[in-house]
Structures are given as C-alpha cells and as structure tokens.
Design a protein around this motif. Structure first.
Motif, PDB file in Angstrom:
ATOM      1  N   MET A 123     -25.211  -9.955  64.832  1.00  0.00           N
ATOM      2  CA  MET A 123     -24.997 -11.185  65.573  1.00  0.00           C
ATOM      3  C   MET A 123     -23.770 -11.948  65.057  1.00  0.00           C
ATOM      4  SD  MET A 123     -27.621 -14.278  66.238  1.00  0.00           S
ATOM      5  CE  MET A 123     -27.274 -15.363  64.889  1.00  0.00           C
ATOM      6  N   TRP A 124     -23.569 -11.998  63.736  1.00  0.00           N
ATOM      7  CA  TRP A 124     -22.444 -12.731  63.169  1.00  0.00           C
ATOM      8  C   TRP A 124     -21.112 -12.071  63.526  1.00  0.00           C
ATOM      9  CZ3 TRP A 124     -23.358 -17.418  61.973  1.00  0.00           C
ATOM     10  CH2 TRP A 124     -24.600 -17.798  61.486  1.00  0.00           C
ATOM     11  N   VAL A 125     -21.087 -10.770  63.567  1.00  0.00           N
ATOM     12  CA  VAL A 125     -19.856 -10.065  63.928  1.00  0.00           C
ATOM     13  C   VAL A 125     -19.475 -10.387  65.377  1.00  0.00           C
ATOM     14  CG1 VAL A 125     -18.811  -7.804  64.255  1.00  0.00           C
ATOM     15  CG2 VAL A 125     -20.237  -8.233  62.247  1.00  0.00           C
ATOM     16  N   ASP A 126     -20.463 -10.392  66.259  1.00  0.00           N
ATOM     17  CA  ASP A 126     -20.193 -10.735  67.657  1.00  0.00           C
ATOM     18  C   ASP A 126     -19.684 -12.162  67.787  1.00  0.00           C
ATOM     19  OD1 ASP A 126     -20.971  -8.238  68.492  1.00  0.00           O
ATOM     20  OD2 ASP A 126     -23.036  -8.839  68.918  1.00  0.00           O
ATOM     21  N   LEU A 127     -20.297 -13.077  67.047  1.00  0.00           N
ATOM     22  CA  LEU A 127     -19.852 -14.468  67.074  1.00  0.00           C
ATOM     23  C   LEU A 127     -18.423 -14.593  66.555  1.00  0.00           C
ATOM     24  CD1 LEU A 127     -20.498 -17.477  67.507  1.00  0.00           C
ATOM     25  CD2 LEU A 127     -21.315 -17.514  65.139  1.00  0.00           C
ATOM     26  N   LEU A 128     -18.129 -13.910  65.479  1.00  0.00           N
ATOM     27  CA  LEU A 128     -16.777 -13.940  64.918  1.00  0.00           C
ATOM     28  C   LEU A 128     -15.756 -13.380  65.902  1.00  0.00           C
ATOM     29  CD1 LEU A 128     -14.947 -14.504  62.492  1.00  0.00           C
ATOM     30  CD2 LEU A 128     -15.445 -12.184  61.706  1.00  0.00           C
ATOM     31  N   LEU A 129     -16.107 -12.291  66.561  1.00  0.00           N
ATOM     32  CA  LEU A 129     -15.191 -11.716  67.552  1.00  0.00           C
ATOM     33  C   LEU A 129     -14.938 -12.692  68.698  1.00  0.00           C
ATOM     34  CD1 LEU A 129     -16.351  -8.000  67.719  1.00  0.00           C
ATOM     35  CD2 LEU A 129     -14.166  -8.873  66.897  1.00  0.00           C
TER      36      LEU A 129
END
Length: 128
Positions: free
Chosen positions: A2-8
């Motif tokens: 989830m954090w990677v998607d948010l960062l992207l």
C-alpha cells in the motif's frame, strides 16, 4: 504494498504539477516579454531565450533519434522496449548537453563581465 502505491501516486502528482508549471511558465514568459527585439541593457535576452528553447527541442529530438535500443539486463530481467530505451537515452544525453551549454554560458558570461568592468585589463597590467 500500500505504501509503495501511495508513494508512486505522490510522485505522479508531483510530476504532473511540475510539468504543468513548466508549461505555464514558458507560455507566461513569452506572453509577458516585451515585443521589441532590441537588447535589454546590451543583453539580447529574447534571442537567448528563443535560442535556448530551440536548442532544447532540437537536442531532445536528436538524442531520441540517436538513442540506443540495445537491450539491458537489469536485476536479471532483459528490458527490450526500444521506445523506453530511446527515451531514457534522450533524457540522459539532453541533460548532459544542456549542462555543458550552461557551463559554457557561465564561462562566457564571467569573462564578458570581467572585460566589461575592466578587471581583465588590470590583471594583465599587474601580471597577476
């Protein structure tokens, strides 16, 4: 994950904002510039601005056309998409060319400023 998607998504939004501001700034600069072709205080700023924009566009086009399409092995995977390989080369080489042009411009500007103030003549006369 989830954090990677948010960062992207944050990166995508920042990229879109930066691109939008760059386009707005260019259009605003061209619209608000004086329409005269006369140099401002001896500096042909209009010619320099148009020359820099033309150099950027030509460099982007030329480096894309000359970009490598040789597949790359990264983390055990082969990347073969010729468009993205050329695009990556385009950005790398364009950045290098524009940086070189900027350094040359600074050197020319510094030597021109030294001549305009008479510092170059003083240095030659004293032998420093």
């Amino acid at each position: 994950m989830m954090w990677v998607d948010l960062l992207l998504w944050v990166v995508y939004v920042l990229l879109a904002v930066a691109a939008g501001l760059a386009v707005w700034s260019g259009v605003h600069g061209l619209r608000c510039r004086q329409k005269t072709k006369e140099p401002t205080r001896g500096v042909p700023s209009a010619a320099i601005g148009w020359g820099a924009a033309l150099l950027l566009v030509l460099t982007l086009l030329l480096t894309f056309l000359l970009g490598s399409t040789e597949p790359l092995l990264i983390n055990g995977q082969w990347y073969k998409d010729s468009f993205w390989l050329r695009l990556t080369d385009m950005f790398i080489w364009t950045a290098a060319v524009m940086l070189l042009v900027a350094v040359v411009g600074v050197v020319i500007g510094a030597t021109g400023a030294a001549r305009a103030t008479g510092a170059a003549k003083t240095t030659k006369a004293t032998g420093d």
